[in-house]
Design an enzyme around this catalytic site. Structure first.
Site, PDB file in Angstrom:
ATOM      1  N   PRO A   1       0.797  -1.223   0.000  1.00 20.29           N
ATOM      2  CA  PRO A   1       0.000   0.000   0.000  1.00 20.29           C
ATOM      3  C   PRO A   1       0.833   1.278   0.000  1.00 20.29           C
ATOM      4  O   PRO A   1       1.892   1.340   0.618  1.00 20.29           O
ATOM      5  CB  PRO A   1      -0.798  -0.106   1.305  1.00 20.29           C
ATOM      6  CG  PRO A   1       0.001  -1.004   2.173  1.00 20.29           C
ATOM      7  CD  PRO A   1       0.637  -1.998   1.238  1.00 20.29           C
ATOM      8  N   ASN A   2       0.320   2.262  -0.725  1.00 23.42           N
ATOM      9  CA  ASN A   2       0.882   3.623  -0.817  1.00 23.42           C
ATOM     10  C   ASN A   2       2.165   3.717  -1.625  1.00 23.42           C
ATOM     11  O   ASN A   2       2.668   4.810  -1.868  1.00 23.42           O
ATOM     12  CB  ASN A   2       1.099   4.235   0.578  1.00 23.42           C
ATOM     13  CG  ASN A   2      -0.206   4.408   1.322  1.00 23.42           C
ATOM     14  OD1 ASN A   2      -1.151   4.971   0.775  1.00 23.42           O
ATOM     15  ND2 ASN A   2      -0.291   3.888   2.528  1.00 23.42           N
TER      16      ASN A   2
ATOM     17  N   ARG B   1       5.246  11.075  -2.111  1.00 25.98           N
ATOM     18  CA  ARG B   1       5.057  10.944  -0.658  1.00 25.98           C
ATOM     19  C   ARG B   1       6.395  11.003   0.087  1.00 25.98           C
ATOM     20  O   ARG B   1       7.366  10.401  -0.358  1.00 25.98           O
ATOM     21  CB  ARG B   1       4.291   9.644  -0.343  1.00 25.98           C
ATOM     22  CG  ARG B   1       5.126   8.394  -0.255  1.00 25.98           C
ATOM     23  CD  ARG B   1       4.323   7.139  -0.013  1.00 25.98           C
ATOM     24  NE  ARG B   1       4.125   6.830   1.381  1.00 25.98           N
ATOM     25  CZ  ARG B   1       4.353   5.630   1.920  1.00 25.98           C
ATOM     26  NH1 ARG B   1       4.818   4.635   1.174  1.00 25.98           N
ATOM     27  NH2 ARG B   1       4.118   5.411   3.183  1.00 25.98           N
TER      28      ARG B   1
ATOM     29  N   TYR C   1      11.618   8.365   1.355  1.00 21.48           N
ATOM     30  CA  TYR C   1      11.478   7.364   0.298  1.00 21.48           C
ATOM     31  C   TYR C   1      12.131   7.765  -1.019  1.00 21.48           C
ATOM     32  O   TYR C   1      12.146   6.982  -1.962  1.00 21.48           O
ATOM     33  CB  TYR C   1       9.984   7.065   0.083  1.00 21.48           C
ATOM     34  CG  TYR C   1       9.307   6.552   1.333  1.00 21.48           C
ATOM     35  CD1 TYR C   1       9.815   5.447   2.012  1.00 21.48           C
ATOM     36  CD2 TYR C   1       8.173   7.172   1.853  1.00 21.48           C
ATOM     37  CE1 TYR C   1       9.213   4.971   3.161  1.00 21.48           C
ATOM     38  CE2 TYR C   1       7.547   6.697   2.999  1.00 21.48           C
ATOM     39  CZ  TYR C   1       8.074   5.601   3.654  1.00 21.48           C
ATOM     40  OH  TYR C   1       7.474   5.132   4.788  1.00 21.48           O
TER      41      TYR C   1
ATOM     42  N   ASN D   1       7.820  -5.580  -0.807  1.00 22.41           N
ATOM     43  CA  ASN D   1       7.792  -4.440   0.114  1.00 22.41           C
ATOM     44  C   ASN D   1       6.335  -4.330   0.576  1.00 22.41           C
ATOM     45  O   ASN D   1       5.496  -3.794  -0.150  1.00 22.41           O
ATOM     46  CB  ASN D   1       8.241  -3.146  -0.573  1.00 22.41           C
ATOM     47  CG  ASN D   1       8.230  -1.983   0.406  1.00 22.41           C
ATOM     48  OD1 ASN D   1       7.722  -2.094   1.528  1.00 22.41           O
ATOM     49  ND2 ASN D   1       8.779  -0.856  -0.010  1.00 22.41           N
TER      50      ASN D   1
ATOM     51  N   ALA E   1       3.000  -0.571   4.955  1.00 22.22           N
ATOM     52  CA  ALA E   1       2.558  -0.561   6.362  1.00 22.22           C
ATOM     53  C   ALA E   1       2.041  -1.932   6.820  1.00 22.22           C
ATOM     54  O   ALA E   1       2.021  -2.211   8.028  1.00 22.22           O
ATOM     55  CB  ALA E   1       1.493   0.503   6.566  1.00 22.22           C
TER      56      ALA E   1
ATOM     57  N   GLU F   1      12.296  -9.669   1.839  1.00 25.13           N
ATOM     58  CA  GLU F   1      11.548  -8.489   2.285  1.00 25.13           C
ATOM     59  C   GLU F   1      12.405  -7.246   2.074  1.00 25.13           C
ATOM     60  O   GLU F   1      13.567  -7.234   2.494  1.00 25.13           O
ATOM     61  CB  GLU F   1      11.197  -8.648   3.771  1.00 25.13           C
ATOM     62  CG  GLU F   1      10.496  -7.450   4.378  1.00 25.13           C
ATOM     63  CD  GLU F   1      10.217  -7.632   5.881  1.00 25.13           C
ATOM     64  OE1 GLU F   1      10.277  -8.767   6.400  1.00 25.13           O
ATOM     65  OE2 GLU F   1       9.948  -6.600   6.528  1.00 25.13           O
TER      66      GLU F   1
ATOM     67  N   HIS G   1      12.639  -2.793   2.091  1.00 20.73           N
ATOM     68  CA  HIS G   1      12.083  -1.496   2.485  1.00 20.73           C
ATOM     69  C   HIS G   1      12.999  -0.398   1.979  1.00 20.73           C
ATOM     70  O   HIS G   1      14.228  -0.516   2.079  1.00 20.73           O
ATOM     71  CB  HIS G   1      11.965  -1.387   4.002  1.00 20.73           C
ATOM     72  CG  HIS G   1      11.066  -2.418   4.595  1.00 20.73           C
ATOM     73  ND1 HIS G   1       9.698  -2.309   4.554  1.00 20.73           N
ATOM     74  CD2 HIS G   1      11.336  -3.599   5.195  1.00 20.73           C
ATOM     75  CE1 HIS G   1       9.165  -3.379   5.125  1.00 20.73           C
ATOM     76  NE2 HIS G   1      10.139  -4.188   5.512  1.00 20.73           N
TER      77      HIS G   1
ATOM     78  N   ARG H   1      13.278   4.157  12.734  1.00 22.25           N
ATOM     79  CA  ARG H   1      12.094   5.025  12.702  1.00 22.25           C
ATOM     80  C   ARG H   1      11.239   4.806  13.952  1.00 22.25           C
ATOM     81  O   ARG H   1      11.758   4.444  15.003  1.00 22.25           O
ATOM     82  CB  ARG H   1      11.330   4.765  11.385  1.00 22.25           C
ATOM     83  CG  ARG H   1      12.195   5.081  10.155  1.00 22.25           C
ATOM     84  CD  ARG H   1      11.447   4.881   8.865  1.00 22.25           C
ATOM     85  NE  ARG H   1      10.257   5.729   8.797  1.00 22.25           N
ATOM     86  CZ  ARG H   1       9.277   5.583   7.897  1.00 22.25           C
ATOM     87  NH1 ARG H   1       9.372   4.613   6.990  1.00 22.25           N
ATOM     88  NH2 ARG H   1       8.246   6.383   7.906  1.00 22.25           N
TER      89      ARG H   1
END
Ligand code: DQA
Length: 144
Positions: free
Chosen positions: A10-11, A18, A23, A74, A77, A98, A100, A107
């Site tokens: 998502p996103n 964003r 990112y 990825n 969230a 995985e 990111h 974070r």
């Protein structure tokens, strides 16, 4: 030919717009182009899927069984919340990397926990676009 599926959660469709400090400026389309180009170099076939919906992501992982030799994901969230994605990866037994863009361990506290961490082969986190490219290289070696 070896086949690898790259999954964006998502996103990630909003990349380039964003939170650029975290990112980067690069768009999803540009990342996908780089993945396809690297795939050619590594002689693996790269398919790419993005969804904002947890259910669609689960279904896509389910369908990867027998079709793909490895996954690069990825989960956005959903990394921090989704037992469903975790279970799907466990169910299909397709080796998964995985990735990111940001370093999730630098974070907020809630991002330091990945529900997938112990069911994937490994994580690459914090290298922006290169997380995906390193992830694809790792996946290409995992393909059975
Ligand atoms: C992310 C990190 C997640 O915590 C966040 O929710 C994202 C992107 C990353 O690529 O750094 O959407 O997965």
């Amino acid at each position: 030919m070896k086949r690898i599926l790259v999954i964006h959660g998502p996103n990630l469709n909003l990349l380039g717009k964003r939170e650029k400090n975290l990112y980067g400026e690069v768009t999803l389309e540009e990342i996908n182009k780089e993945l396809k180009a690297l795939g050619k170099m590594l002689k693996v076939l790269v398919d790419i899927f993005q969804s904002n919906s947890e259910g669609e992501l689960v279904t896509k992982i389910q369908k990867s069984m027998g079709k793909y030799g490895a996954l690069v994901i990825n989960p956005g969230a959903y990394t921090h919340t989704s037992i469903a994605l975790r279970d799907a990866i466990l169910a299909v037994e397709v080796p998964t990397v995985e990735v990111h863009l940001s370093n999730i361990y630098q974070r907020e506290e809630f991002r330091k926990k990945s529900m997938l961490a112990d069911v994937v082969v490994g994580q690459i986190t914090g290298f922006k676009v290169d997380s995906y490219l390193l992830g694809l290289r790792a996946a290409a070696k995992l393909v059975r």
